[in-house]
Design a protein around this motif. Structure first.
Motif, PDB file in Angstrom:
ATOM      1  N   PHE A 119      -4.710  -0.054   7.630  1.00 24.46           N
ATOM      2  CA  PHE A 119      -4.495   1.383   7.721  1.00 24.46           C
ATOM      3  C   PHE A 119      -5.738   2.145   8.156  1.00 24.46           C
ATOM      4  CE2 PHE A 119      -0.302   1.820   6.111  1.00 24.46           C
ATOM      5  CZ  PHE A 119      -0.113   0.743   5.271  1.00 24.46           C
ATOM      6  N   LEU A 141     -15.962  -0.109   7.952  1.00 25.64           N
ATOM      7  CA  LEU A 141     -15.031   0.514   8.885  1.00 25.64           C
ATOM      8  C   LEU A 141     -15.784   1.108  10.055  1.00 25.64           C
ATOM      9  CD1 LEU A 141     -12.045   0.893   8.971  1.00 25.64           C
ATOM     10  CD2 LEU A 141     -12.300   3.067   7.805  1.00 25.64           C
ATOM     11  N   GLY A 142     -16.856   1.834   9.733  1.00 25.82           N
ATOM     12  CA  GLY A 142     -17.652   2.427  10.792  1.00 25.82           C
ATOM     13  C   GLY A 142     -18.179   1.375  11.742  1.00 25.82           C
ATOM     14  N   ILE A 167      -8.078   2.722   6.170  1.00 25.15           N
ATOM     15  CA  ILE A 167      -8.511   3.484   5.003  1.00 25.15           C
ATOM     16  C   ILE A 167      -9.373   2.586   4.143  1.00 25.15           C
ATOM     17  CG2 ILE A 167      -7.761   4.688   2.955  1.00 25.15           C
ATOM     18  CD1 ILE A 167      -5.371   5.449   4.338  1.00 25.15           C
ATOM     19  N   GLU A 222     -10.183  -1.485  16.388  1.00 24.74           N
ATOM     20  CA  GLU A 222      -9.480  -0.355  15.813  1.00 24.74           C
ATOM     21  C   GLU A 222      -8.590  -0.826  14.685  1.00 24.74           C
ATOM     22  OE1 GLU A 222     -10.788   2.937  18.060  1.00 24.74           O
ATOM     23  OE2 GLU A 222      -9.443   2.798  16.330  1.00 24.74           O
ATOM     24  N   PRO A 223      -8.889  -0.448  13.460  1.00 26.98           N
ATOM     25  CA  PRO A 223      -7.998  -0.837  12.368  1.00 26.98           C
ATOM     26  C   PRO A 223      -6.631  -0.220  12.577  1.00 26.98           C
ATOM     27  CG  PRO A 223     -10.031   0.093  11.527  1.00 26.98           C
ATOM     28  CD  PRO A 223     -10.034   0.329  12.989  1.00 26.98           C
ATOM     29  N   GLY A 224      -5.625  -0.924  12.168  1.00 25.37           N
ATOM     30  CA  GLY A 224      -4.285  -0.433  12.376  1.00 25.37           C
ATOM     31  C   GLY A 224      -3.351  -1.608  12.549  1.00 25.37           C
ATOM     32  N   VAL A 234       0.830  -1.203   0.000  1.00 28.93           N
ATOM     33  CA  VAL A 234       0.000   0.000   0.000  1.00 28.93           C
ATOM     34  C   VAL A 234       0.863   1.250   0.000  1.00 28.93           C
ATOM     35  CG1 VAL A 234      -1.732   1.279   1.272  1.00 28.93           C
ATOM     36  CG2 VAL A 234      -1.870  -1.181   1.181  1.00 28.93           C
TER      37      VAL A 234
END
Lengths: 499, 166, 369
Positions: A319, A331-332, A321, A340-342, A137
């Motif tokens: 990410f 995502l929401g 995104i 938590e994305p990451g 990415v």
């Protein structure tokens, strides 16, 4: 990694979790089936359930919906020629002609079958690229993303065989219409004529329904026919699956393409199926039937757009995104579940991530099977005479269009764009390129501006940019070459015939 | 020139005007917001003019005119049925009529609200156009309303505001 | 026969009335409730965002907590009205909702900014609203150590090109941009990214090298980079308390912008840019997310809502469920909230004019001056 995967499977394969997944699938199917509704509606149904749910059940529910929307939206694409949620757009090009030939059941079941395979492929890609995703990415900066948008736009040429110039003009019109509303990054509102409705631009569902659904319904009524000309259903679901199996390589290739494109945040989601269609057509040996009911024109995009969800989850999870419209909604929902994305998604929360992968695969299978089961009798809708079917359809479309911004402008624009779309159809002006141009307009402008703003003109020399440029040129040449060759041969034959 | 050909040229001119207006308007935008619409419109003006010229050129010969009705994928399903000009005119008139039905439905939504307008639209259409018999029509309308209310509730759909306020 | 049935019905009704009356009058439950203004009524929380965003998540947290604190209400629904930044939803609240206490607006910093900057399409004004609840939300400016910058003095004297990435000049990024202006930095602003997430990716790619991220994003995405040595936090936006800029409570170890400026120049900042900055911090940081009702809501409704709000922020569940959304900030109500709201609304016209002119000149906008 594999033990973790097996563990995650165990977490998912519990009765209540599977139950949630089935609910999510059901919602996704209904949302996809009804033309014009998209992920937002699905999210609004599921959100009240989600808050406070345990992450694995919540994931099953959300992914169930997200995975299956692109399976279900093949129904309106094939039966009425209407692009469903942003995904199924390219399927209309060959799927609808098949329905008109009475082969709706064949087209539908082929589409569902390959959707399932594509979706599973996407889940596998998701699993495989999780650890290597970051550098992938990060390799795509603004200039590269701009070039990819151009690549998407170049597909316009592929879709307007008889009249490439009209196709390009349509594409430009689409780009222009896409600029209506707010400019990216500046609070300037363009072409709004002070009508508050246009401040956010024309909503995609309204444009798609107006351009494709309304003209189709008007024409069906005027011809006093039914979708399946001749009012006879030929073909069957079994035939559809058999046809699909004959093109195994195509299915896998398209799935690979779809998941690869899905990984690209921002661009991939909107035009994956057009690109897949374009590539399918250009790599096919005999292309004359494309656009008139070539089953490959259904297989390619359908496999790709289910696979793309797996790819799109990569930037979403790693990410935060969203890689596509559906994953934006997802995502929401994930945040609401407390996920938590990451970077934590591959470390502490690996089990949640893997349950996402499994849910994706399982939901695709379930959705496809459910759809194939229904395909038989839903296909019968194509033999109902238009003057009985169309009023129902129009009611559905009007209500769906109104959900875009919940403003009367939606309905007004539906009728206005519908009239314009009808004229375009009669005048043989291609409409698909307009849709592509519209969908890519904001993204193209954004990344062009970011590239220029950051690098001046320097970005034109970046290696990534040059590689993608080469791809575009190759694709265009491969597309136009057989046409040119044929025209040269025709011209030669004509001159020889004369002499 | 047939009706369709006139339609094609007419639409081309219409698009040309749109591009021209857009380019003109874009001049007033702030610098950053100007580039995209301006360049796209200018390219549009150039290519549309080219297209109209080519179309006119092709229309001078009969093979040209036949080539103009070339298959353009889903567009061709209309050009497929090569109607005579008289049939075309009749069909266009019929289409305007059906468009009227749709507009009427939209207007009805604005006056009496979505469910009532939908019921009236469906019933009216089925009775007049499909010549269905009353009991069948009643069933369809009931089914449609049931579906509408159920989906609205579950999907939190919103109905357009109207004069009566339903 | 008829008379007896009548009598029975009457008795039953009277009995029911007594029970109901008792239930209403006698204290019930541990929640404090003002005399049932909201009995059997439907309340809507208007969120000017699509479902799933940060503000939406906050609203849904509120929805669950208010429902527990207001059991007398028939329902409390979150209604999403996205569009135009946050403009559409706020417009609808202002223009199409009766001031009857049944509609509540949940805003983010950009809502106030859009109004302050006079963005086109804004038909609402916080001057017509009363604040019910506020949640602070700060952020951190950080820079890439590759630029050679190690501290504030380096920052203001560096020769490396500083490239800032943001969404637009009229959103929260304006805070970062103004700090650069006040510091006299010559940063190149690359605006137009789709969100702060893509900006963070651009930072990791090296496309930009200085950034402002809000607290939750900073904790989640940037902190690991700080530990890895690829990001250097410089200062927080700070919070306005009694007219002073103080440290951000979520980052007690990071200097506020005021302290950072003092580090760089040895004196306090002043001037129109600084005044504008303070105004923006009051409206977009000290209470980044706010809950509003119409100003002329009936006093009973306001009282009931305020009481319910006190109940909400006293609940453990509010902090447990909302741990990620609250990001360690404490909600503000009552006097401090009203003072903050007043500070936001009391922005002088001169400051606003300066701000709009600054944006028009520097970022080529067309805000009405």
């Amino acid at each position: 990694m594999f033990e973790a995967a097996a563990q995650a499977l165990g977490l998912i394969l519990q009765l209540d979790r599977l139950g949630w997944m089935v609910l999510g699938c059901a919602v996704g199917l209904v949302v996809g089936l009804l033309p014009g509704l998209g992920g937002t509606v699905g999210m609004s149904i599921l959100l009240p359930f989600i808050f406070g749910m345990d992450p694995y059940s919540g994931v099953a529910l959300l992914i169930g919906m997200a995975a299956v929307i692109h399976t279900g939206d093949t129904f309106p694409a094939v039966l009425i020629g209407v692009p469903g949620s942003a995904g199924s757009q390219a399927t209309i090009v060959d799927g609808y002609p098949l329905a008109r030939q009475g082969k709706a059941a064949t087209a539908l079941s082929a589409a569902f079958f390959v959707s399932m395979i594509g979706g599973i492929f996407g889940a596998v890609v998701l699993f495989g690229t999780l650890s290597v995703a970051r550098p992938l990415v990060l390799a795509l900066g603004s200039p590269e993303l701009f070039m990819l948008a151009i690549f998407g736009l170049s597909m316009v040429g592929v879709l307007s065989v008889g009249s490439p110039l009209a196709g390009v003009v349509s594409g430009l019109a689409g780009l222009l219409i896409g600029t209506i509303g707010g400019a990216p990054g500046v609070p300037v509102y363009r072409y709004t004529f002070d009508w508050l409705y246009l401040f956010d631009g024309i909503p995609l569902p309204v444009l798609a329904l107006g351009l494709f659904a309304v003209p189709e319904m008007l024409d069906l009524l005027a011809q006093r026919g039914q979708i399946a000309q001749g009012a006879k259903l030929t073909g069957s679901r079994l035939e559809g699956i058999r046809e699909a199996l004959r093109h195994k390589l195509l299915i896998l290739r398209s799935a690979a393409l779809g998941s690869a494109l899905g990984i690209i945040p921002g661009i991939g989601g909107s035009v994956v199926d057009w690109i897949a269609y374009g590539v399918t057509k250009q790599t096919a040996r005999d292309r004359d039937n494309f656009g008139r009911g070539d089953i490959r024109g259904v297989i390619g995009p359908e496999s790709a757009n289910n696979a793309k969800e797996g790819g799109a989850l990569v930037p979403t999870l790693i990410f935060g995104i969203p890689g596509s419209g559906t994953t934006a909604m997802l995502l929401g929902g994930l945040v609401l579940l407390g996920i938590e994305p990451g970077p934590s998604m591959i470390k502490e929360n690996l089990d949640v991530t893997l349950s996402i992968v499994w849910s994706l695969a399982l939901a695709n299978v379930f959705g496809a099977v459910a759809c194939i089961v229904c395909a038989g009798w839903v296909a019968r809708a194509s033999v109902i005479s238009a003057n009985r079917l169309v009023p129902f359809l129009f009611i559905i479309i009007t209500v769906a269009a109104y959900q875009s911004t919940r403003n009367w402008g939606d309905i007004i624009m539906l009728l206005v764009i519908g009239s314009v779309g009808w004229i375009m159809k009669q005048a043989a002006w291609p409409r698909a390129p307009l849709l592509i141009g519209f969908v890519l307009s904001l993204v193209t402008e954004r990344y062009l501006h970011l590239s220029m703003s950051r690098y001046g003109l320097e970005w034109l020399t970046f290696p990534g940019v040059l590689i993608i440029l080469a791809m575009i040129v190759i694709a265009l040449v491969a597309g136009l070459l057989p046409d040119l060759r044929r025209r040269l041969a025709q011209a030669r034959a004509a001159s020889e015939g004369r002499s | 020139m047939s009706l369709r050909e006139r339609l094609r040229l007419g639409f081309g001119v219409f698009i040309l005007c749109i591009f021209a207006y857009a380019a003109f308007d874009a001049w007033d935008f702030s610098r950053r917001a100007r580039y995209m619409p301006l360049y796209v419109s200018v390219a549009g003006i150039v290519l549309t003019s080219l297209l109209i010229t080519l179309d006119l050129w092709r229309m001078r010969s009969t093979e040209g005119r036949a080539a103009l009705r070339t298959k353009v994928s889903i567009e061709d399903l209309a050009a497929d049925d090569l109607f005579s000009p008289a049939e075309d005119r009749q069909r266009f008139r019929t289409t305007a009529y059906y468009l009227g039905w749709m507009a009427g439905y939209a207007a009805a939504i604005g006056i009496v609200g979505l469910p009532l307008a939908s019921a009236l639209f469906l019933a009216g259409f089925l009775l007049v156009e499909a010549r269905m018999r009353l009991p069948g029509v009643g069933l369809c309308v009931a089914g449609m309303l049931a579906g509408m209310f159920t989906l609205t509730h579950f999907m939190h759909l919103r109905w357009p505001p109207n004069l009566i306020g339903w | 026969m008829r008379t007896r049935r009548h009598m029975l019905r009457g008795a039953g009704a009277a009995f029911g009335a007594v029970v109901l009356g008792a239930a209403l009058v006698l204290p019930g439950g541990s929640e404090v409730r003002a005399a049932g203004y909201y009995d059997g009524k439907d309340i809507e929380l208007i969120v000017p965002y699509s479902p799933g965003g940060g503000n939406d998540t906050f609203a849904r947290l509120l929805q669950t907590q208010y429902r527990a604190c207001m059991p007398e209400a028939a329902s409390i629904q979150v209604v999403n009205i996205p569009g135009g930044g946050t403009v559409m939803g706020a417009n609808e609240f202002e223009l199409l909702r009766e001031p009857n206490g049944l509609s509540v607006l949940v805003t983010a910093g950009t809502t106030s900014y859009a109004w302050m900057l006079g963005q086109p399409g804004v038909r609402y004004s916080p001057r017509n609203w009363t604040a019910i609840l506020g949640l602070p939300g700060g952020g951190v400016v950080y820079v890439n150590p590759d630029t050679g910058v190690k501290n504030m003095k380096d920052l203001v004297s560096t020769k490396s090109e500083l490239v800032f990435g943001g969404i637009s000049a009229t959103g929260l990024d304006l805070l970062g941009l103004l700090t650069f202006e006040i510091l006299g930095l010559d940063t190149k602003a690359v605006l137009g990214y789709e969100g702060k997430g893509p900006v963070q990716i651009a930072y990791q790619q090296g496309e930009i090298n200085i950034d402002y991220q809000t607290t939750p994003a900073f904790i989640k995405l940037v902190r690991p980079q700080v530990e890895a040595g690829t990001a250097l936090p410089l200062y927080t936006a700070g919070m306005v308390q009694d007219g002073e800029l103080v440290r951000d409570p979520a980052f007690p170890d990071f200097p506020s912008f005021l302290e950072a400026y003092r580090d760089a120049y040895g004196k306090d900042p002043s001037g129109p840019a600084w005044e504008a900055y303070l105004a923006l911090v009051s409206s977009g940081v000290s209470a980044q997310r706010q809950v509003w009702m119409h100003k002329n809501t009936p006093p009973e409704a306001l009282a009931a809502m305020n009481a319910a709000t006190e109940c909400v922020i006293a609940r453990d569940e509010f902090y447990e469920k909302g741990a990620k959304i609250l990001a360690g900030y404490k909600p503000i109500v009552g006097e401090p909230l009203q003072r903050n709201a007043k500070a936001m609304l009391a922005v002088s016209d001169d400051v606003l004019k300066w701000l709009r002119r600054y944006l028009n000149e520097k970022y080529d906008l067309e805000l009405s001056e």
